[in-house]
Design a protein around this motif. Sequence first.
Motif, PDB file in Angstrom:
ATOM      1  N   THR A  87      76.650  47.852   7.938  1.00  0.00           N
ATOM      2  CA  THR A  87      76.800  49.115   7.222  1.00  0.00           C
ATOM      3  C   THR A  87      75.475  49.864   7.178  1.00  0.00           C
ATOM      4  N   ASP A 110      85.660  49.266   6.516  1.00  0.00           N
ATOM      5  CA  ASP A 110      85.527  48.125   5.608  1.00  0.00           C
ATOM      6  C   ASP A 110      86.132  48.490   4.252  1.00  0.00           C
ATOM      7  N   ASN A 114      81.424  50.485   1.655  1.00  0.00           N
ATOM      8  CA  ASN A 114      79.975  50.616   1.445  1.00  0.00           C
ATOM      9  C   ASN A 114      79.361  51.765   2.240  1.00  0.00           C
ATOM     10  N   ASP A 197      82.070  51.546  11.366  1.00  0.00           N
ATOM     11  CA  ASP A 197      81.531  50.415  10.600  1.00  0.00           C
ATOM     12  C   ASP A 197      82.660  49.424  10.298  1.00  0.00           C
ATOM     13  N   CYS A 198      82.476  48.172  10.730  1.00  0.00           N
ATOM     14  CA  CYS A 198      83.543  47.167  10.634  1.00  0.00           C
ATOM     15  C   CYS A 198      83.388  46.253   9.419  1.00  0.00           C
TER      16      CYS A 198
HETATM   17 MG    MG Z   1      79.308  46.308   5.589  1.00  0.00          MG
END
Ligand code: MG
Length: 330
Positions: A87, A110, A114, A197-198
């Motif tokens: 992130t 995610d 975040n 973002d995973c």
């Molecule tokens: Mg993250």
Amino acid sequence: MEPSSGHAFSMQGTAETASVAPRMETEQAVDSRETLVPPPGTGESTVARAAAAARQVMAQRGDNEWPRPAKTRVITVANQKGGVGKTTTSVNLAAALAMHGAQVLVVDLDPQGNASTALGIDHHADVPSMYHVLIEERPLAEIVMASPELPNLYCAPATLHLAGAEIELVSKVARESRLRRALDDYDKSRFDYVLIDCPPSLGLLTLNALVGGDELLIPIQCEYYALEGLSQLLGTVDLVTSHLNPTLNVSTILLTMYDARTRLAAQVAEEVRSHFGETVLKTLIPRSVRVSEAPSYGQSVMTYDPGSTGALAYSEAASEIAHRWAEVAS
Ligand code: MG
Ligand code: ADP
């Protein structure tokens, strides 16, 4: 670019306990000494500070313009380990690229949201989010929001509903390709970069991100267990490239949270470079207090403390990514 060798790693030679150099300074001291522009709260607006920092970094580098890609680069940021800097990397690379004029979208996949938090995007349960895109086939255009961080920065937020999507996707048609379809249906030509973002798993959300991306960026934390699980990730990438997304390319590895005071970090970095060669960016991201503080202010470190070591490193890494494309394309 392909990984330079097979997927089996050994961590031999790195098993030594981390040794700390005797003349170590505290991280905060290093950070504040190297701060070149005023920290937040000194009266300047976020954007003004960010712009000043961008100018400063560019002046230091001696180049004023980063190449913009001819077509949108969709970069998936994945590693199923938690806490390795996915992130932080997505958000700060996005901010650095946006500070140099690129139009950037961060897709937050995610459920913890975040990246949305760090980009100053509200992501309470009622916000239309990636959940609606993946499960209800809502157009991406309806959920993308401008980040207050920087003028060219946008975010497709995640909410906690996404945690349920991991299960709900199982029974959906084309469950691995729903993000790809959403991205294909979206006019993303206005963006130079889309960074995905995973979450910290190899479930269906990450699979959607691998199928949806053209490039894979793997952040690797310079710690003892850094390479554990990497062969599993690369095995999944092989499956994706042979069955679902032949264009996916492991383009970039970024070493994160590097602590120059420990031999262990140097050994891990060396091991990763020996396995992956040129895929590894030259820039190392140092461990830095400012980097970890920034999200709690709803900011990237690029605007929170643009002159800090962490911000300068992410700026360098982003510059490498922008220039590498130009080398490949030319
Ligand atoms: Mg993250
Ligand atoms: P992931 O998304 O892979 O789970 P994060 O980016 O959330 O990892 O990072 C995990 C934690 O480490 C966060 O608290 C983040 O603020 C912190 N962190 C990440 N990069 C750095 C860094 N370079 N220096 C210090 N702390 C960092």
